[in-house]
Design a protein around this motif. Structure first.
Motif, mmCIF file in Angstrom:
data_model
loop_
_atom_site.group_PDB
_atom_site.id
_atom_site.type_symbol
_atom_site.label_atom_id
_atom_site.label_comp_id
_atom_site.label_asym_id
_atom_site.label_seq_id
_atom_site.Cartn_x
_atom_site.Cartn_y
_atom_site.Cartn_z
ATOM 1 N N LEU A 76 0.835 -1.209 0.000
ATOM 2 C CA LEU A 76 0.000 0.000 0.000
ATOM 3 C C LEU A 76 0.873 1.265 0.000
ATOM 4 O O LEU A 76 0.572 2.246 -0.693
ATOM 5 C CB LEU A 76 -0.922 -0.035 1.225
ATOM 6 N N VAL A 97 -5.194 5.452 1.272
ATOM 7 C CA VAL A 97 -4.653 4.564 2.302
ATOM 8 C C VAL A 97 -5.740 4.182 3.298
ATOM 9 O O VAL A 97 -5.898 3.006 3.656
ATOM 10 C CB VAL A 97 -3.455 5.255 3.012
ATOM 11 N N GLU A 112 -8.276 1.648 1.705
ATOM 12 C CA GLU A 112 -7.705 0.307 1.521
ATOM 13 C C GLU A 112 -7.516 -0.401 2.872
ATOM 14 O O GLU A 112 -7.773 -1.598 2.997
ATOM 15 C CB GLU A 112 -6.358 0.398 0.798
#
Ligand code: IPD
Length: 300
Positions: free
Chosen positions: A15, A59, A62
């Motif tokens: 990520l 971020v 996710e």
């Protein structure tokens, strides 16, 4: 458990690389002047761009999808007023672009700083500078690593036999100007800078002065550089949890000594109190110090 942390590390590292790609896209947008919208937060040197917000949203969404029960603290969500209590639950703590000033100016030291707090202590850190392709990771009890580009990860510190520093006069020390320029903070910092680097004859450091001082413009990258061994120490007043969370793990797992940063977490029961803790830091009652591996500066 340690295998949970391993899985989380794998996910958050991937990520952070995606976030890094978005940070680079933002940097291109600034260079091509298609991003002119740099906003000021609490004063004219506290900057935020649409990319800080976009990276944080990416971020956060996710992480939420993958770990729906984990809490989330992010610099931009906090600025926007989202201040949920910090609990003992696993909590991601994220600065989407640490080093926003560098990002805006094209100085290639900016990173995503992604940490995980558990029982109010930082346990995992991922710091990725997409400009240099440097990825730092650390997991409590499992060491910290630097991956440069596509090279194999290297355990930190890079030197397996770090030389102890006899005193400050062989040290390179990271310091930061930060974005709080009020009289109290700036004079505390200026006094410290002078003590660390000043004339040995007249210096308060008692005849010693550091080799030099450096400002990288990103708290997380200072911690990472101490972990790597490029800085012997990092000293700052006035950081926020998202500035230090990932860095604390990376530095400590490399054998660094961290003072002050933990108080940001330990003294904090809810996120409103981050302000209180930070205020104490600003007024000079608390300091963030990372002392490098093997170094024993007599004054700090
Ligand atoms: C800042 C940077 C800066 C440090 C400040 C931080 P930001 O974070 O890390 O180097 O001096 O204390 O708040 O605003 O770039 O995310």
């Amino acid at each position: 458990s340690s295998s949970d942390l391993k899985d989380i590390l794998e996910f958050t590292t991937a990520l952070a690389r995606r976030a890094g790609a978005l940070i680079l896209e933002g940097s291109e947008a600034i260079n091509s002047a298609s991003l002119s919208n740099v906003e000021e937060k609490k004063n004219s040197v506290d900057l935020v761009t649409e990319y800080d917000i976009r990276v944080e949203k990416l971020v956060q969404s996710e992480l939420k999808a993958k770990y729906p029960t984990f809490q989330f603290i992010g610099e931009e969500s906090y600025s926007a007023g989202k201040r949920d209590p910090l609990t003992d639950e696993p909590t991601f703590c994220v600065d989407p672009i640490d080093g926003t000033t560098n990002f805006v100016h094209g100085f290639p030291f900016a990173c995503i700083s992604l940490g995980l707090i558990y029982e109010r202590k930082p346990v995992l850190g991922v710091i990725y500078n997409p400009f240099l392709g440097h990825l730092y990771t650390g997991v409590k009890g499992q060491g910290s690593y630097l991956t440069r580009g596509s090279a194999a990860p290297r355990k930190l510190p890079l030197s397996s036999d770090p030389k102890p520093l006899p005193s400050l006069n062989q040290a390179v020390i990271g310091v930061e100007w930060g974005s709080d320029r009020c009289e109290t903070t700036i004079s505390a910092k200026a006094t410290s800078f002078a003590r660390l680097a000043g004339d040995p004859e007249k210096g308060v450091a008692g005849g010693r002065m550091a080799h030099s001082l450096r400002s990288m413009g990103s708290a997380a990258l200072n911690y990472a550089m101490v972990a790597q061994g490029g800085l012997d120490m990092y000293w700052e007043i006035g950081c926020w949890p998202w500035d230090v969370c990932a860095g604390v793990v990376v530095a400590e797992e490399a054998g660094g000594i961290v003072t002050g940063s933990h108080e940001v977490f330990e003294a904090t029961k809810n996120t409103d109190q981050f302000g209180v803790v930070t205020e104490e830091i600003l007024t000079g009652r608390k300091y963030l110090v990372v002392r490098g591996i093997g170094s024993t500066p007599e004054e700090s």
